[in-house]
Design a protein around this motif. Structure first.
Motif, short mmCIF file in Angstrom:
data_model
loop_
_atom_site.label_atom_id
_atom_site.label_comp_id
_atom_site.label_asym_id
_atom_site.label_seq_id
_atom_site.Cartn_x
_atom_site.Cartn_y
_atom_site.Cartn_z
N TYR A 1 3.63 -5.45 34.88
CA TYR A 1 3.17 -5.33 33.48
C TYR A 1 3.18 -6.69 32.83
N ASP A 2 2.31 -6.83 31.85
CA ASP A 2 2.17 -8.10 31.17
C ASP A 2 2.86 -8.00 29.81
N PHE A 3 3.94 -8.73 29.65
CA PHE A 3 4.62 -8.73 28.35
C PHE A 3 5.48 -9.99 28.20
N GLU A 4 5.85 -10.26 26.97
CA GLU A 4 6.63 -11.46 26.66
C GLU A 4 8.07 -11.07 26.31
N ILE A 5 8.98 -12.01 26.51
CA ILE A 5 10.36 -11.78 26.07
C ILE A 5 10.60 -12.64 24.84
N PRO A 6 10.79 -12.01 23.68
CA PRO A 6 11.08 -12.80 22.48
C PRO A 6 12.53 -13.31 22.50
N VAL A 7 12.74 -14.53 22.06
CA VAL A 7 14.11 -15.05 21.92
C VAL A 7 14.29 -15.66 20.54
N GLY A 8 15.52 -15.63 20.07
CA GLY A 8 15.85 -16.23 18.79
C GLY A 8 16.33 -17.65 19.00
N ALA A 9 16.70 -18.31 17.91
CA ALA A 9 17.14 -19.70 18.02
C ALA A 9 18.60 -19.84 17.63
N SER A 10 18.98 -19.34 16.46
CA SER A 10 20.32 -19.63 15.97
C SER A 10 21.29 -18.47 16.19
N GLY A 11 20.81 -17.32 16.63
CA GLY A 11 21.72 -16.22 16.95
C GLY A 11 22.29 -15.53 15.74
N ASP A 12 21.62 -15.59 14.59
CA ASP A 12 22.13 -14.86 13.42
C ASP A 12 21.45 -13.50 13.31
N ALA A 13 21.83 -12.75 12.29
CA ALA A 13 21.31 -11.39 12.15
C ALA A 13 19.79 -11.40 11.99
N PHE A 14 19.26 -12.43 11.35
CA PHE A 14 17.81 -12.50 11.15
C PHE A 14 17.08 -12.68 12.49
N ASP A 15 17.66 -13.51 13.35
CA ASP A 15 17.06 -13.72 14.68
C ASP A 15 17.02 -12.42 15.47
N ARG A 16 18.10 -11.67 15.38
CA ARG A 16 18.14 -10.39 16.10
C ARG A 16 17.10 -9.43 15.54
N TYR A 17 16.93 -9.51 14.22
CA TYR A 17 15.90 -8.68 13.59
C TYR A 17 14.52 -9.06 14.14
N GLN A 18 14.25 -10.36 14.19
CA GLN A 18 12.94 -10.79 14.68
C GLN A 18 12.73 -10.43 16.14
N VAL A 19 13.79 -10.59 16.93
CA VAL A 19 13.69 -10.25 18.35
C VAL A 19 13.35 -8.77 18.51
N ARG A 20 14.03 -7.92 17.75
CA ARG A 20 13.81 -6.48 17.92
C ARG A 20 12.42 -6.07 17.44
N VAL A 21 11.98 -6.68 16.33
CA VAL A 21 10.64 -6.34 15.83
C VAL A 21 9.59 -6.75 16.85
N GLU A 22 9.76 -7.95 17.42
CA GLU A 22 8.80 -8.41 18.42
C GLU A 22 8.89 -7.52 19.67
N GLU A 23 10.09 -7.05 20.00
CA GLU A 23 10.24 -6.16 21.14
C GLU A 23 9.47 -4.85 20.93
N MET A 24 9.42 -4.40 19.67
CA MET A 24 8.64 -3.20 19.38
C MET A 24 7.17 -3.45 19.69
N ARG A 25 6.69 -4.62 19.30
CA ARG A 25 5.28 -4.96 19.60
C ARG A 25 5.05 -5.01 21.11
N GLN A 26 5.98 -5.68 21.81
CA GLN A 26 5.81 -5.79 23.26
C GLN A 26 5.92 -4.42 23.93
N ALA A 27 6.79 -3.57 23.40
CA ALA A 27 6.94 -2.24 23.98
C ALA A 27 5.66 -1.44 23.84
N THR A 28 4.99 -1.57 22.69
CA THR A 28 3.71 -0.85 22.54
C THR A 28 2.68 -1.43 23.50
N ARG A 29 2.77 -2.74 23.74
CA ARG A 29 1.87 -3.38 24.69
C ARG A 29 2.08 -2.80 26.10
N ILE A 30 3.33 -2.69 26.50
CA ILE A 30 3.62 -2.15 27.83
C ILE A 30 3.19 -0.69 27.89
#
Lengths: 387, 188
Positions: free
Chosen positions: A235-264
């Protein structure tokens, strides 16, 4: 001062109790106390056949039942040494990725609710409801799916499921944009999550954090890529990663994971359509129930059916550990088999249990209000921690 | 980065610890690469596995206890190690006897071991020497016994029925006189 938080606090997402050592409003130590939901699933599994334990797994991470089913079945399949047909694998991938979207929807809704943004919750649950309706269509249950079996599925996917999933997958990216419009640039959200509850990559690895916790800290580690299972390498998908490891980064990672999950999920739907109708179970009657039509016409199939239902199947003597990338992180099952139809030992490596251990590091020296954000951004389910 | 072969891991360990008797778990269906390590050299082996740049087992994924009653040594503690950079898993096994089961703690190597070891203590009563805070984690603190040991029954809470009350309670006479209702089927 010692402050007791929970176990009935709404933001602890279940029955988690945290004993907070405070100096004024500053947290000196946070000691999670759990076990309120402990039901001894590992012990019970030793008294059940492998198939009988599948409904137990639904009740671990009850927000992602299909992921638990998948981890369980893959571990048993590894122990036994079988692999389900490609059509089954694609259906499993489709359903587990939808599960990921549903689990992240609950996470986002409740996390935002904890911080004070109530609207997001209603948006997220609207989409989650659509996924639960698909569960309902597939297996008749909205939460406790128990749909996967060792070597395949409990039954074939119903007519109309793929069209429904297709419609959902097409609509979902716009809905994710809606969530982001509510939060990503919202000053209150940024103030409550940016720089809050940080976890460095080094700490995350040392504390065994996995999933979005680890990726939020900037470590590009996803079992779907690193140790692919169920054909994820195709399957073709990306792994999102954060930079500073704060709660906002985790939020962004999970939101992007939702996009990637719909892609898969989109690719999986196409794959199931391409393969067309076919078997929903492996034809290995030593371990997997034969199709019902065959049971009615063939003596051997009837014997196999009877043997598996009455005794369960007999895996070889040995042991196997298999882990999947569940919505919350590495979910693994370790089986020790003594050659009987019941596992000698079943160990569950649950991501919430391990991730929660980093709470103390995340909130050390921070404010009490940040503990709520930290627990929210951990994305824990107590059913999985206590088992 | 090239894939790591199980033989290479064993070779590295033998090079570094020539005196330690490693034994590879053999069996019909042992699906993961599993090495037995003597308890006394566990911590230094773990520290080496974590720090060696070639192996780089930076993460401890899980710890599981296994009770092999009636076999001797009775207990096993299994450590699931994970190398992120090599995408490789290794299971280490330590065997512990029934009397006074003790294993040195690896919390100094991987802080994540803290809760895993507490869980193993909680379920099996295997003591991790050197652990700073070895308390029950999922069961209540006043719990007696080690529930995942094989000689601990699955257990249930006894419900107060007449058969387990100390004095026999006479059933009400009305109930004993009740007889199953006869149903007659008449041929059509």
């Amino acid at each position: 001062m010692t402050l007791n938080m929970g176990p009935q606090h709404p933001s602890t997402h279940g029955v988690l109790r945290v004993a907070l050592e405070l100096d004024g409003e500053t947290v000196l130590a946070a000691r999670p106390i759990m076990g309120y939901l402990h039901t001894g699933m590992e012990k019970q599994a030793e008294y059940k056949t492998y198939t009988q334990s599948i409904p137990q797994t639904d009740r671990m991470d009850y927000l992602a039942p299909m992921s638990n089913n998948l981890a369980f079945c893959l571990a048993v399949e590894k122990l036994v040494g079988i692999e389900p047909p490609p059509r089954v694998q694609a259906i499993r991938v489709l359903l587990t990725e939808l599960t990921r979207v549903a689990a992240h929807c609950v996470w986002l809704g409740t996390h935002a609710l904890d911080i004070g943004a109530m609207t997001v919750f209603f948006y997220c649950f609207r989409e989650r409801e659509k996924i639960l309706a698909m569960y309902d269509q597939v297996c008749g249950a909205r939460l406790t799916a128990s749909y996967f079996r060792v070597g395949g599925l409990a039954s074939d996917i119903p007519a109309g499921l793929l069209e429904r999933a297709r419609k959902f997958v097409d609509e979902m990216p716009a809905h994710i944009d809606e969530y982001e419009a509510l939060l990503t640039k919202n000053p209150i959200w940024l103030a409550r999550t940016k720089g809050v509850a940080p976890l460095s990559a080094r700490d995350a690895i040392a504390l065994g954090a996995t999933g979005p916790m680890l990726r939020g800290s900037g470590v590009k580690w996803d079992l779907r890529k690193a140790q692919p299972y169920s054909g994820y390498d195709t399957y073709d998908f990306e792994i999102p990663v954060g930079a500073s490891g704060d709660a906002f980064d985790r939020y962004q990672v999970r939101v992007e994971e939702m996009r990637q999950a719909t892609r898969i999920a989109d690719q999986a739907i196409r794959r199931v359509e391409e393969i067309g109708p076919g078997d929903y179970r492996l034809r290995d009657y030593k371990y997997v129930l034969p199709p019902k039509e065959e049971v009615k016409t063939s003596m051997e199939a009837l014997i196999h059916h009877f043997k598996i239902v009455a005794h369960g199947f007999f895996p070889p003597k040995g042991e196997a550990y298999h882990a999947i990338e569940a919505p919350k992180g590495e979910l693994g099952f370790y089986f020790v088999s003594d050659g009987t139809p019941r596992p000698w030992r079943m160990k569950v490596r649950s991501p919430s249990f391990v991730n929660l251990q980093s709470l103390s590091t995340m909130v050390h020296g921070r404010l009490v209000a940040d503990v709520i954000t930290a627990i929210g951004s951990l994305d824990i389910v107590l059913g999985e921690i206590d088992r | 980065m090239t894939a790591l072969a199980p033989e290479r891991v064993a070779e590295r360990l033998r090079e570094r610890f020539p005196a330690v008797a490693f034994r590879r778990q053999a069996g019909e269906a042992v699906r993961d690469f599993t090495l037995h390590v003597p308890a006394e050299s566990l911590v230094e082996v773990c520290a080496f596995l974590r720090d060696d740049p070639e192996l780089d087992f930076a993460m401890l994924s899980w710890i599981a206890g296994v009770d092999w009653l009636p076999r001797e040594p009775r207990f096993e503690v299994v450590y699931g190690l994970l190398s992120l950079s090599r995408a490789f898993r290794l299971n280490l096994k330590v065997q512990v006897g029934e009397e006074n089961p003790r294993v040195p703690t690896v919390t100094g190597v991987w802080p994540t071991a803290d809760w895993h070891e507490r869980e193993t203590w909680d379920f099996y009563g295997i003591e991790f020497t050197g652990h700073s805070d070895l308390r029950r984690i999922l069961l209540p603190e006043d719990w007696v016994g080690w529930p995942l040991r094989k000689d601990s029954p699955l257990g249930y809470e006894e419900v107060a029925f007449t058969h387990n009350t100390p004095q026999r309670v006479k059933p009400a006479p009305r109930l004993t006189k009740l007889k199953p209702r006869k149903v007659r089927y008449r041929a059509q």
